[in-house]
Design a protein around this motif. Structure first.
Motif, PDB file in Angstrom:
ATOM      1  N   PHE A   1       0.827  -1.187   0.000  1.00 24.88           N
ATOM      2  CA  PHE A   1       0.000   0.000   0.000  1.00 24.88           C
ATOM      3  C   PHE A   1       0.872   1.252   0.000  1.00 24.88           C
ATOM      4  O   PHE A   1       2.041   1.216   0.391  1.00 24.88           O
ATOM      5  N   GLU A   2       0.273   2.352  -0.397  1.00 27.13           N
ATOM      6  CA  GLU A   2       0.961   3.642  -0.349  1.00 27.13           C
ATOM      7  C   GLU A   2       1.291   3.998   1.098  1.00 27.13           C
ATOM      8  O   GLU A   2       0.492   3.773   2.002  1.00 27.13           O
ATOM      9  N   SER A   3       2.468   4.594   1.295  1.00 25.40           N
ATOM     10  CA  SER A   3       2.911   4.945   2.649  1.00 25.40           C
ATOM     11  C   SER A   3       2.403   6.318   3.066  1.00 25.40           C
ATOM     12  O   SER A   3       2.382   7.262   2.273  1.00 25.40           O
ATOM     13  N   HIS A   4       1.993   6.401   4.331  1.00 26.28           N
ATOM     14  CA  HIS A   4       1.661   7.673   4.965  1.00 26.28           C
ATOM     15  C   HIS A   4       2.570   7.779   6.189  1.00 26.28           C
ATOM     16  O   HIS A   4       2.499   6.927   7.087  1.00 26.28           O
ATOM     17  N   SER A   5       3.427   8.792   6.232  1.00 28.33           N
ATOM     18  CA  SER A   5       4.384   8.881   7.332  1.00 28.33           C
ATOM     19  C   SER A   5       4.340  10.244   8.009  1.00 28.33           C
ATOM     20  O   SER A   5       4.029  11.261   7.382  1.00 28.33           O
ATOM     21  N   VAL A   6       4.635  10.215   9.292  1.00 28.96           N
ATOM     22  CA  VAL A   6       4.743  11.440  10.091  1.00 28.96           C
ATOM     23  C   VAL A   6       6.074  11.378  10.827  1.00 28.96           C
ATOM     24  O   VAL A   6       6.354  10.400  11.537  1.00 28.96           O
ATOM     25  N   THR A   7       6.902  12.405  10.651  1.00 32.17           N
ATOM     26  CA  THR A   7       8.181  12.489  11.349  1.00 32.17           C
ATOM     27  C   THR A   7       8.052  13.529  12.456  1.00 32.17           C
ATOM     28  O   THR A   7       7.635  14.665  12.204  1.00 32.17           O
ATOM     29  N   VAL A   8       8.414  13.131  13.669  1.00 29.61           N
ATOM     30  CA  VAL A   8       8.225  13.995  14.833  1.00 29.61           C
ATOM     31  C   VAL A   8       9.577  14.293  15.473  1.00 29.61           C
ATOM     32  O   VAL A   8      10.251  13.376  15.964  1.00 29.61           O
ATOM     33  N   PRO A   9      10.007  15.561  15.482  1.00 28.58           N
ATOM     34  CA  PRO A   9      11.259  15.921  16.152  1.00 28.58           C
ATOM     35  C   PRO A   9      11.134  15.744  17.658  1.00 28.58           C
ATOM     36  O   PRO A   9      10.023  15.749  18.210  1.00 28.58           O
ATOM     37  N   PRO A  10      12.256  15.590  18.371  1.00 26.48           N
ATOM     38  CA  PRO A  10      12.204  15.442  19.831  1.00 26.48           C
ATOM     39  C   PRO A  10      11.624  16.695  20.481  1.00 26.48           C
ATOM     40  O   PRO A  10      11.815  17.816  20.004  1.00 26.48           O
ATOM     41  N   GLY A  11      10.885  16.486  21.567  1.00 27.30           N
ATOM     42  CA  GLY A  11      10.297  17.604  22.280  1.00 27.30           C
ATOM     43  C   GLY A  11       8.992  18.100  21.701  1.00 27.30           C
ATOM     44  O   GLY A  11       8.387  19.034  22.232  1.00 27.30           O
ATOM     45  N   THR A  12       8.520  17.466  20.594  1.00 31.07           N
ATOM     46  CA  THR A  12       7.281  17.881  19.954  1.00 31.07           C
ATOM     47  C   THR A  12       6.109  17.074  20.506  1.00 31.07           C
ATOM     48  O   THR A  12       6.201  15.861  20.676  1.00 31.07           O
ATOM     49  N   GLU A  13       5.012  17.751  20.767  1.00 27.14           N
ATOM     50  CA  GLU A  13       3.829  17.061  21.253  1.00 27.14           C
ATOM     51  C   GLU A  13       3.237  16.212  20.138  1.00 27.14           C
ATOM     52  O   GLU A  13       3.041  16.693  19.024  1.00 27.14           O
ATOM     53  N   LEU A  14       2.962  14.951  20.437  1.00 31.21           N
ATOM     54  CA  LEU A  14       2.439  14.033  19.431  1.00 31.21           C
ATOM     55  C   LEU A  14       0.965  14.313  19.157  1.00 31.21           C
ATOM     56  O   LEU A  14       0.223  14.714  20.056  1.00 31.21           O
ATOM     57  N   PRO A  15       0.525  14.076  17.893  1.00 33.48           N
ATOM     58  CA  PRO A  15      -0.918  14.115  17.619  1.00 33.48           C
ATOM     59  C   PRO A  15      -1.651  13.117  18.514  1.00 33.48           C
ATOM     60  O   PRO A  15      -1.065  12.138  18.994  1.00 33.48           O
ATOM     61  N   GLU A  16      -2.945  13.326  18.721  1.00 30.22           N
ATOM     62  CA  GLU A  16      -3.698  12.550  19.704  1.00 30.22           C
ATOM     63  C   GLU A  16      -3.612  11.049  19.474  1.00 30.22           C
ATOM     64  O   GLU A  16      -3.354  10.283  20.411  1.00 30.22           O
ATOM     65  N   THR A  17      -3.836  10.601  18.228  1.00 37.82           N
ATOM     66  CA  THR A  17      -3.833   9.159  17.985  1.00 37.82           C
ATOM     67  C   THR A  17      -2.444   8.552  18.186  1.00 37.82           C
ATOM     68  O   THR A  17      -2.318   7.435  18.696  1.00 37.82           O
ATOM     69  N   LEU A  18      -1.398   9.282  17.815  1.00 36.36           N
ATOM     70  CA  LEU A  18      -0.039   8.778  18.029  1.00 36.36           C
ATOM     71  C   LEU A  18       0.288   8.752  19.518  1.00 36.36           C
ATOM     72  O   LEU A  18       0.946   7.829  20.003  1.00 36.36           O
TER      73      LEU A  18
ATOM     74  N   GLN B   1      -1.823   8.258  21.907  1.00 35.02           N
ATOM     75  CA  GLN B   1      -2.531   7.102  22.459  1.00 35.02           C
ATOM     76  C   GLN B   1      -1.774   5.813  22.155  1.00 35.02           C
ATOM     77  O   GLN B   1      -1.655   4.932  23.016  1.00 35.02           O
ATOM     78  N   TYR B   2      -1.257   5.699  20.915  1.00 30.69           N
ATOM     79  CA  TYR B   2      -0.494   4.503  20.544  1.00 30.69           C
ATOM     80  C   TYR B   2       0.756   4.371  21.414  1.00 30.69           C
ATOM     81  O   TYR B   2       1.040   3.297  21.959  1.00 30.69           O
ATOM     82  N   VAL B   3       1.529   5.474  21.529  1.00 27.44           N
ATOM     83  CA  VAL B   3       2.769   5.437  22.304  1.00 27.44           C
ATOM     84  C   VAL B   3       2.468   5.131  23.771  1.00 27.44           C
ATOM     85  O   VAL B   3       3.186   4.361  24.429  1.00 27.44           O
ATOM     86  N   GLY B   4       1.387   5.708  24.297  1.00 25.51           N
ATOM     87  CA  GLY B   4       1.031   5.466  25.682  1.00 25.51           C
ATOM     88  C   GLY B   4       0.713   4.005  25.968  1.00 25.51           C
ATOM     89  O   GLY B   4       0.931   3.522  27.081  1.00 25.51           O
ATOM     90  N   ALA B   5       0.198   3.306  24.958  1.00 25.63           N
ATOM     91  CA  ALA B   5      -0.165   1.899  25.137  1.00 25.63           C
ATOM     92  C   ALA B   5       0.934   0.937  24.702  1.00 25.63           C
ATOM     93  O   ALA B   5       0.798  -0.276  24.868  1.00 25.63           O
ATOM     94  N   SER B   6       2.021   1.457  24.144  1.00 29.78           N
ATOM     95  CA  SER B   6       3.082   0.606  23.587  1.00 29.78           C
ATOM     96  C   SER B   6       4.222   0.416  24.580  1.00 29.78           C
ATOM     97  O   SER B   6       4.661   1.370  25.241  1.00 29.78           O
ATOM     98  N   ASP B   7       4.704  -0.818  24.658  1.00 33.58           N
ATOM     99  CA  ASP B   7       5.884  -1.103  25.469  1.00 33.58           C
ATOM    100  C   ASP B   7       7.172  -0.913  24.676  1.00 33.58           C
ATOM    101  O   ASP B   7       8.257  -0.852  25.261  1.00 33.58           O
ATOM    102  N   ALA B   8       7.046  -0.831  23.348  1.00 39.35           N
ATOM    103  CA  ALA B   8       8.236  -0.777  22.495  1.00 39.35           C
ATOM    104  C   ALA B   8       8.664   0.652  22.170  1.00 39.35           C
ATOM    105  O   ALA B   8       9.816   0.884  21.793  1.00 39.35           O
ATOM    106  N   VAL B   9       7.754   1.611  22.294  1.00 39.02           N
ATOM    107  CA  VAL B   9       8.032   2.982  21.874  1.00 39.02           C
ATOM    108  C   VAL B   9       7.806   3.936  23.035  1.00 39.02           C
ATOM    109  O   VAL B   9       6.755   3.897  23.694  1.00 39.02           O
ATOM    110  N   ASP B  10       8.790   4.798  23.288  1.00 38.76           N
ATOM    111  CA  ASP B  10       8.677   5.827  24.328  1.00 38.76           C
ATOM    112  C   ASP B  10       8.558   7.198  23.676  1.00 38.76           C
ATOM    113  O   ASP B  10       9.200   7.475  22.650  1.00 38.76           O
ATOM    114  N   GLU B  11       7.746   8.054  24.271  1.00 42.53           N
ATOM    115  CA  GLU B  11       7.607   9.412  23.751  1.00 42.53           C
ATOM    116  C   GLU B  11       8.895  10.178  24.009  1.00 42.53           C
ATOM    117  O   GLU B  11       9.421  10.182  25.130  1.00 42.53           O
ATOM    118  N   GLN B  12       9.421  10.820  22.969  1.00 39.76           N
ATOM    119  CA  GLN B  12      10.701  11.524  23.065  1.00 39.76           C
ATOM    120  C   GLN B  12      10.453  13.001  23.388  1.00 39.76           C
ATOM    121  O   GLN B  12      10.694  13.897  22.566  1.00 39.76           O
TER     122      GLN B  12
END
Length: 258
Positions: free
Chosen positions: A125-142, A144-155
């Protein structure tokens, strides 16, 4: 001489991996292009490899699935979360988490419909990507994903320098590929008998999915040639890297001999 030999063995192994994976993808391109998509009506009661194209439609029995990064209601998806890691002068994107999901959906060619089971598919499928610099507030859905993930920490860590605050996290990249209802879809897979459709229904008696009777199972959100090009591009790149790696090994070996 032990260290150079180990290095050469390592390069040979990596080159062999790229040649193998690149060759498999080019083989997939061959299978895709050797035949043309068929009308869905011809799949009724058919068993064996088939190619079809049409519009992706929600199967009322299966509904939709929610993609983890954007919260979109879709039919199938893959996702990958990467983080930019640095070591000295070198940087690379490291994969922290990845996955896929999907539900049975229908393909409509304007005349008839057939059910597709996406489990085990090579999804393109076509890729949809979002690049987030450190210290940036994540969009709501991201967030929520990071908050529920053990593999990814919010930077979002910062260092207070009194006169300013310095972000000390890492850049992250969130990549999602999905098939949305109403999109064009191409499928190459194994047709098998499905549940009998109701009288007068445009749904044919077949389900397309994975199986030993077909060399590939591909689902793409573009047409046949567009799908072949996507796969060929990756395959040629990997095969080219493999050839370069073997060239380095051969060149070094010749240098040692002469």
């Amino acid at each position: 001489m032990v260290v150079p030999q180990l290095v050469l063995l390592g390069i040979t192994a990596v080159a062999g991996y790229f040649l193998l994976t690149g060759g498999r993808e080019l083989s997939t391109v061959y299978h895709i292009l050797r035949n043309d998509p068929v009308p869905i009506r011809s799949v009724d009661g058919h068993t064996g490899p088939v190619e079809i194209e049409g519009t992706a439609v929600v199967d009322e029995e299966s509904g939709t699935v929610t993609s983890p990064l954007t919260g979109s209601d879709c039919l199938a998806y893959t996702y990958e979360v990467q983080e930019l890691r640095s070591s000295g002068k070198h940087s690379n994107w490291e994969t922290l988490d990845e996955g896929m999901g999907g539900v049975d959906f229908l393909v409509d060619d304007g005349t008839d419909r057939v059910r597709v089971d996406p489990e085990g598919a090579d999804i393109r499928f076509e890729s949809h990507s979002v690049t987030v610099p450190p210290g940036t507030e994540l969009p709501e859905t991201l967030a929520q994903y990071v908050g529920a993930s053990d593999a990814v920490d919010e930077q979002d860590r910062t260092l207070n320098l009194v006169v300013t605050e310095l972000s000390v996290g890492n850049k992250q990249r969130f990549i999602e590929r999905r098939l949305d209802p109403g999109e064009h879809v191409y499928v190459y897979g194994l047709a098998r008998r499905g549940p009998a459709a109701e009288w007068g229904s445009t749904l044919v008696d077949a389900v397309i999915g994975a199986g030993d009777g077909t060399p590939v199972f591909v689902i793409s959100d573009t047409d046949e040639r567009g799908t072949a090009w996507r796969i060929a591009r990756d395959g040629l790149l990997k095969a080219g890297l493999g050839v370069v790696g073997l060239g380095i090994v051969v060149g070094f070996g010749i240098g040692v001999l002469f």
